[in-house]
Design a protein around this motif. Structure first.
Motif, short mmCIF file in Angstrom:
data_model
loop_
_atom_site.label_atom_id
_atom_site.label_comp_id
_atom_site.label_asym_id
_atom_site.label_seq_id
_atom_site.Cartn_x
_atom_site.Cartn_y
_atom_site.Cartn_z
N MET A 398 0.82 -1.21 0.00
CA MET A 398 0.00 0.00 0.00
C MET A 398 0.86 1.27 0.00
O MET A 398 0.54 2.24 -0.70
CB MET A 398 -0.96 -0.02 1.19
N LEU A 399 1.95 1.27 0.76
CA LEU A 399 2.82 2.45 0.74
C LEU A 399 3.48 2.63 -0.62
O LEU A 399 3.66 3.76 -1.10
CB LEU A 399 3.88 2.34 1.84
N SER A 400 3.81 1.52 -1.26
CA SER A 400 4.41 1.62 -2.59
C SER A 400 3.41 2.15 -3.60
O SER A 400 3.75 2.96 -4.47
CB SER A 400 4.94 0.25 -3.03
N PHE A 401 2.17 1.70 -3.51
CA PHE A 401 1.15 2.23 -4.41
C PHE A 401 0.91 3.71 -4.15
O PHE A 401 0.67 4.49 -5.09
CB PHE A 401 -0.16 1.45 -4.26
N LEU A 402 0.95 4.11 -2.88
CA LEU A 402 0.81 5.53 -2.58
C LEU A 402 1.95 6.34 -3.20
O LEU A 402 1.74 7.40 -3.78
CB LEU A 402 0.79 5.74 -1.06
N VAL A 478 4.82 -4.49 -6.11
CA VAL A 478 4.28 -3.33 -6.83
C VAL A 478 5.17 -2.97 -8.02
O VAL A 478 4.67 -2.65 -9.11
CB VAL A 478 4.15 -2.13 -5.87
N VAL A 479 6.49 -3.05 -7.82
CA VAL A 479 7.40 -2.70 -8.91
C VAL A 479 7.18 -3.61 -10.11
O VAL A 479 7.12 -3.16 -11.26
CB VAL A 479 8.87 -2.79 -8.43
N GLY A 512 -3.91 -1.21 -4.07
CA GLY A 512 -2.90 -1.91 -3.29
C GLY A 512 -3.50 -2.88 -2.29
O GLY A 512 -3.00 -3.99 -2.09
N PHE A 513 -4.60 -2.47 -1.65
CA PHE A 513 -5.25 -3.35 -0.69
C PHE A 513 -5.78 -4.60 -1.37
O PHE A 513 -5.69 -5.72 -0.82
CB PHE A 513 -6.38 -2.61 0.02
N GLY A 514 -6.31 -4.44 -2.58
CA GLY A 514 -6.77 -5.60 -3.33
C GLY A 514 -5.64 -6.55 -3.67
O GLY A 514 -5.79 -7.78 -3.58
N LEU A 515 -4.47 -6.00 -4.06
CA LEU A 515 -3.33 -6.85 -4.38
C LEU A 515 -2.84 -7.62 -3.16
O LEU A 515 -2.46 -8.79 -3.25
CB LEU A 515 -2.19 -5.98 -4.94
#
Length: 745
Positions: A398-402, A478-479, A512-515
């Protein structure tokens, strides 16, 4: 335990890969004060400059407003035609500096129903010369480079079927010393589109309700060709008249003549008419003039009935102002976009959550999926560790998506045309990811163990804080998830770009939460732990096996880089990856042998990087999809907004594949559904033109087209038929879906 330490080795690379696009994009425009770019829902306008010899009296200095239009939208030439208004500019300059007139590039004729306009589509630069006199006194620079402050207030009318008045205020700091030539190609293109003056003025004769134009002195290479005609005086001729039908032209040796009808509501009776003639786009050659201008004296008597030119009435002006307010077209700073309805926003949040869940099924995320399964198995029987690992992984995702969403929104607010997966449009990021996955693969296969090379303090920190491994797994997920787009993601991410920043970031959090949700649930549901086998020798075998998906990812990334930087770039990257592997191996040696061999390999790699490393980052003209081998070369055409308009104007349906080499989902659809013989037969039966828009590298025109469709990433598939709204198909393209859409044409 040793297996998880690889995440510490890859943290810096993953972080660098995620941050490189922002750094790269910040160098693509002239250093200027905030306000050099204004973005509206319909155009992106930027104030740019060209001063190759610096800013001194007598030196050539140009500034200009570059307008990039959304597909199907246009702004206007100095004579707008039957409707519209030309772009206007008001400059604020230092004493001793003045501007010339706008050097209008030759326009195109844009039919609008029974009317016609003269204007510009896609991207146009309106250059203006700056005249720096000896009275100009440069400012005193207290450190740094002295610069001239330039301010511009511009207004333009942008139209499709509806018209929206827009305006923007621009500022630019133009360096006085050195050469400012970053936009040389743009100014050269605009200069090439300038009408060249004719040596002879020509003549214009009024003959009843027709106008007879006679021009001499046109180049020999132009003689015999059909020319377009653009009068600079508005409301004199019938703008929508069609050449060969409503008006005629002919050549008598080197003299061009034309007879065209006067406007039914003529508002001017000039004694001199500035006119421009231009070659058709198909007849234009690079490096050769494309248009010519003459100021022709008018002879003959104008017929009675000319009415004064209509001005915009107060009532119409009020309507235009209200229209602009309703559409939110006035340029606004980032973060001041209108909020959507709560129902629409909740639907977008749900779409982002579902898209994140389905992203776990995409091939991009498979390597991380396998590693997480191995990590859960390593902690079999430890419910507390499972819960903590799930929370840490979710936090990393989630932080990475943010961070990714914040960077993308910031760059979009600055005027950069970006979308989902934008970081993979940079060859540097692709190369960094290839190095990252090479290191992971080498670690998994047992070439090196992180504990032997890392400082003892790092290893002890890892032992005290094992959750850092799970957090970094989320960052890595995420990357590597960027190349994939799952169902429901496209609409939500495209919607996010037009939202206020806070709401847009909530969509990225939902994605991100879904992932992360499956792993979070697995950590809190005991039944999942019972399904995993107990730790044993099988984990060692699985670890080695997982190295091969990593190496396969490296092979794919090298192929992607080859699409961006050419075969030299791909070959250079392979050579540097071999050097990287050799250096890693050298550090596994002991004693003096380790020092000698590692030093030699590092020195060799440094020399190799200095010699050919630039090949990785070089910009190579992408190979056109139309040049592909076999039947594909006959079936697929390169996309352009002009080609779509041409085909639609001819009444032919169009299918557009918005794709990219780094998009795994795109490649799967290309090799499956879009290669199916039955699907291709249906395309042929319906005589559908098939176009591909390659977004492997940044392309503002493709970005604008995606934005117009409410999307911010690829794949996107659009079926467009004349007289019907475009049909946007799903990201995971099914054969039945495509055939049903074709059957509905």
């Amino acid at each position: 335990m040793i297996f998880s330490r690889i995440h510490f080795a890859t943290l810096l690379i993953a972080t660098a890969a995620a941050s490189m696009p922002a750094a790269a994009q910040s160098t693509t425009s002239l250093p200027s004060k905030p306000g050099a770019v204004v973005t509206t829902p319909h155009v992106r306008a930027e104030l740019i400059a060209h001063a190759p010899d610096g800013v001194t009296p007598g030196a050539p200095v140009w500034v200009g407003l570059q307008i990039t239009h959304q597909p199907e939208w246009h702004t206007y030439w100095k004579n707008a035609g039957d409707s519209g208004l030309p772009t206007e500019m008001t400059w604020t300059l230092p004493a001793g500096v003045s501007t010339g007139e706008i050097a209008w590039p030759v326009p195109k004729k844009i039919p609008v129903g029974s009317l016609a306009n003269y204007g510009y589509e896609n991207t146009v630069l309106l250059p203006v010369p700056l005249e720096v006199s000896t009275l100009y006194k440069p400012p005193v620079a207290l450190g740094g480079t002295p610069a001239m402050d330039i301010q511009l207030k511009a207004s333009w009318l942008v139209c499709r079927k509806e018209c929206i008045p827009e305006e923007g205020t621009f500022t630019l700091a133009l360096p006085l010393q050195g050469s400012t030539a970053l936009h040389k190609a743009d100014f050269d293109t605009a200069a090439a589109a300038q009408p060249q003056p004719l040596a002879k003025p020509g003549t214009v004769e009024v003959d009843g309700h027709n106008l007879k134009v006679r021009l001499e002195g046109l180049p020999a290479a132009v003689q015999g060709k059909t020319l377009g005609f653009f009068p600079e005086t508005p409301e004199v001729i019938r703008t929508a008249a069609v050449s060969g039908k409503d008006w005629t032209q002919s050549w008598q040796g080197g003299t061009w003549t034309a007879t065209m009808p006067l406007a039914d509501q003529r508002s001017a009776s000039p004694t001199v008419m500035p006119v421009v003639v231009a070659l058709a786009e198909a007849d234009r050659q690079a490096g050769q003039p494309v248009a010519w201008r003459a100021e022709a004296p008018v002879t003959g008597a104008w017929p009675a009935g000319a009415a004064p030119r209509a001005e915009v009435s107060p009532a119409l002006q009020a309507a235009l102002t209200a229209n602009a307010a309703n559409h939110g077209a006035a340029a606004t700073p980032a973060g001041e976009l209108p909020a959507p309805s709560s129902t629409t926003f909740m639907a977008a949040l749900l779409g982002a959550l579902l898209g994140g869940l389905l992203l776990n099924l995409m091939p991009c995320v498979f390597p991380i999926l396998a590693i997480k399964v191995l990590g859960f198995a390593r902690q079999a029987g430890n419910a507390s560790a499972h819960r903590k690992a799930g929370l840490a992984y979710t936090g990393g995702v989630m932080l990475s998506f943010l961070a990714l969403g914040g960077g993308m929104l910031a760059l979009r607010a600055a005027g950069a045309g970006l979308g989902w997966g934008f970081q993979l449009q940079s060859p540097g990021v692709v190369a960094a990811l290839a190095a990252l996955f090479t290191l992971i693969g080498l670690n998994l296969v047992g070439v090196f163990e992180f504990g032997r090379a890392a400082p003892s303090s790092v290893c002890s920190a890892q032992a005290k804080h094992p959750l850092a491994n799970d957090f970094l797994s989320g960052v890595l997920a995420v990357v590597i998830a960027s190349p994939c787009s799952a169902p429901f993601m496209g609409a939500s991410m495209g919607f996010a770009i037009g939202l206020p920043a806070a709401q847009a970031l909530l969509l990225f959090v939902a994605l991100g939460f879904g992932l992360a949700l499956p792993y979070l649930l697995a950590g809190f549901v005991p039944a999942v732990a019972h399904l995993l086998p107990k730790p044993g020798p099988w984990m060692h075998t699985l670890r080695r096996l997982l190295a091969f998906p990593m190496f396969a990812t490296v092979a794919w990334l090298v192929w992607v880089l080859g699409q961006q930087s050419g075969i030299d770039g791909a070959g250079t990257l392979l050579a540097l990856l071999v050097c990287l592997a050799a250096i890693v191996w050298a550090f596994t040696l002991r004693g003096r042998t380790r020092v000698v061999i590692a030093t030699m390999l590092i020195g060799f790699t440094a020399v190799l990087t200095a010699t050919i490393g630039r090949n990785v980052l070089q910009v190579v003209e992408p190979a056109r999809l139309a040049s592909a081998q076999g039947t594909a070369s006959q079936r697929w055409q390169p996309w352009s907004a002009e080609r779509v308009a041409e085909l639609s104007g001819a009444g032919q349906p169009v299918f557009i594949d918005f794709t990219a080499a780094w998009c795994v989902t795109c490649q799967y659809n290309k090799k499956s559904t879009l290669a199916d013989t039955q699907v291709l037969a249906d395309f042929d039966a319906k005589k559908v033109a098939m176009l591909r828009a390659d977004w492997t590298r940044r392309d503002p025109a493709i970005t604008a087209a995606l934005t117009a469709l409410g999307r911010s990433g690829v794949p996107v598939y659009v079926l467009q038929a004349p007289g019907k709204p475009p049909v946007v198909l799903t990201e995971i393209l099914g054969k039945d879906e495509v055939r049903a859409a074709l059957a509905a044409l």
